[in-house]
Design an enzyme around this catalytic site. Sequence first.
Site, PDB file in Angstrom:
ATOM      1  N   ASP A  72      36.862  42.114  35.720  1.00  0.00           N
ATOM      2  CA  ASP A  72      38.102  41.482  36.218  1.00  0.00           C
ATOM      3  C   ASP A  72      38.189  40.040  35.686  1.00  0.00           C
ATOM      4  O   ASP A  72      39.202  39.621  35.126  1.00  0.00           O
ATOM      5  CB  ASP A  72      38.049  41.486  37.760  1.00  0.00           C
ATOM      6  N   ASP A  81      32.840  45.167  24.771  1.00  0.00           N
ATOM      7  CA  ASP A  81      33.610  44.320  25.682  1.00  0.00           C
ATOM      8  C   ASP A  81      35.047  44.847  25.673  1.00  0.00           C
ATOM      9  O   ASP A  81      35.727  44.790  24.649  1.00  0.00           O
ATOM     10  CB  ASP A  81      33.555  42.879  25.149  1.00  0.00           C
ATOM     11  N   ILE A  82      35.498  45.346  26.787  1.00  0.00           N
ATOM     12  CA  ILE A  82      36.824  46.003  26.871  1.00  0.00           C
ATOM     13  C   ILE A  82      37.960  45.044  26.498  1.00  0.00           C
ATOM     14  O   ILE A  82      39.021  45.489  26.036  1.00  0.00           O
ATOM     15  CB  ILE A  82      37.019  46.593  28.292  1.00  0.00           C
TER      16      ILE A  82
HETATM   17  N1  APR Z   1      33.906  44.932  29.269  1.00  0.00           N
HETATM   18  C1  APR Z   1      33.579  46.167  29.752  1.00  0.00           C
HETATM   19  N2  APR Z   1      32.894  46.355  30.881  1.00  0.00           N
HETATM   20  C2  APR Z   1      32.506  45.246  31.562  1.00  0.00           C
HETATM   21  C3  APR Z   1      32.805  43.927  31.132  1.00  0.00           C
HETATM   22  C4  APR Z   1      33.539  43.799  29.932  1.00  0.00           C
HETATM   23  N3  APR Z   1      33.885  42.603  29.443  1.00  0.00           N
HETATM   24  N4  APR Z   1      32.272  43.052  32.042  1.00  0.00           N
HETATM   25  C5  APR Z   1      31.656  43.792  32.984  1.00  0.00           C
HETATM   26  N5  APR Z   1      31.782  45.105  32.702  1.00  0.00           N
HETATM   27  C6  APR Z   1      31.269  46.280  33.426  1.00  0.00           C
HETATM   28  C7  APR Z   1      30.094  46.060  34.340  1.00  0.00           C
HETATM   29  O1  APR Z   1      28.894  45.983  33.583  1.00  0.00           O
HETATM   30  C8  APR Z   1      30.170  47.334  35.163  1.00  0.00           C
HETATM   31  O2  APR Z   1      29.571  48.396  34.450  1.00  0.00           O
HETATM   32  O3  APR Z   1      32.286  46.742  34.287  1.00  0.00           O
HETATM   33  C9  APR Z   1      31.688  47.614  35.247  1.00  0.00           C
HETATM   34  C10 APR Z   1      32.312  47.337  36.603  1.00  0.00           C
HETATM   35  O4  APR Z   1      31.651  46.244  37.214  1.00  0.00           O
HETATM   36  P1  APR Z   1      32.478  45.095  37.990  1.00  0.00           P
HETATM   37  O5  APR Z   1      33.254  44.327  37.008  1.00  0.00           O
HETATM   38  O6  APR Z   1      31.510  44.389  38.876  1.00  0.00           O
HETATM   39  O7  APR Z   1      33.542  45.910  38.889  1.00  0.00           O
HETATM   40  P2  APR Z   1      33.344  46.715  40.237  1.00  0.00           P
HETATM   41  O8  APR Z   1      31.948  47.192  40.441  1.00  0.00           O
HETATM   42  O9  APR Z   1      34.454  47.742  40.227  1.00  0.00           O
HETATM   43  O10 APR Z   1      33.632  45.617  41.363  1.00  0.00           O
HETATM   44  C11 APR Z   1      34.939  45.105  41.467  1.00  0.00           C
HETATM   45  O11 APR Z   1      34.138  42.871  41.301  1.00  0.00           O
HETATM   46  O12 APR Z   1      34.736  41.348  39.719  1.00  0.00           O
HETATM   47  C12 APR Z   1      34.988  41.765  40.990  1.00  0.00           C
HETATM   48  O13 APR Z   1      37.292  41.211  41.344  1.00  0.00           O
HETATM   49  C13 APR Z   1      36.391  42.280  41.159  1.00  0.00           C
HETATM   50  O14 APR Z   1      36.190  42.351  43.521  1.00  0.00           O
HETATM   51  C14 APR Z   1      36.212  43.156  42.361  1.00  0.00           C
HETATM   52  C15 APR Z   1      34.843  43.770  42.149  1.00  0.00           C
END
Ligand code: APR
Length: 178
Positions: free
Chosen positions: A32, A8-9
């Site tokens: 996000d 978890d980042i």
């Molecule tokens: N730590 C690390 N990685 C994470 C975490 C976390 N806590 N939560 C989710 N991820 C990973 C997901 O599993 C995926 O591999 O982050 C990666 C990016 O996925 P998303 O968060 O859905 O981001 P993205 O595909 O770039 O879409 C962005 O989604 O949440 C909304 O506001 C954001 O509109 C934007 C869109």
Amino acid sequence: MIKTIQGDITTLAVDAIVNAANQRMLGGGGVDGAIHRAAGRELYEACLAVPEVRPGVRCPTGEARITPGFRLPAKFVIHTVGPVYRDGRHGEPELLAACYRNSLALAAENACRSIAFPCISTGVYGYPIEDAAKIAVREVQAAVSARASSRPDATADMEVVFCCFSARDKTIYDRIVP
Ligand code: APR
């Protein structure tokens, strides 16, 4: 130095964690949402203060903005907006590459010695993880080696962490990261 972890980042005590944001930069789901929940209300306020470049857009796709990390263990959050994947023939690869390049540049400008990336665009935005991972690793390697040759100082040995949320994503990165 480049490494891949699964986790978890929001828990990483690095100088900067990168957020896969949207252009409004006021939070959302996925990573996000996790970052905003962990950083607290002040992160929302700091994002609100980032000027809009056009109505509803604080960070255009491919660009990056930096804020403090507030309650996160990380000092900074670098917000970047990945492309929504269509078919790979509408500029998505170039925009995704720009996310990594611009995030690294912003980290270097803020004297960061370590930075962690999520798998940008591979969740809600639908980018195929293998293609996205290849672009991520290529751009990070290019940036780190470029700095090593031109500026063999702090930025050359910036530690870059690819933080994969799932074991599957980590397996894919482990095949690509030398
Ligand atoms: N730590 C690390 N990685 C994470 C975490 C976390 N806590 N939560 C989710 N991820 C990973 C997901 O599993 C995926 O591999 O982050 C990666 C990016 O996925 P998303 O968060 O859905 O981001 P993205 O595909 O770039 O879409 C962005 O989604 O949440 C909304 O506001 C954001 O509109 C934007 C869109």
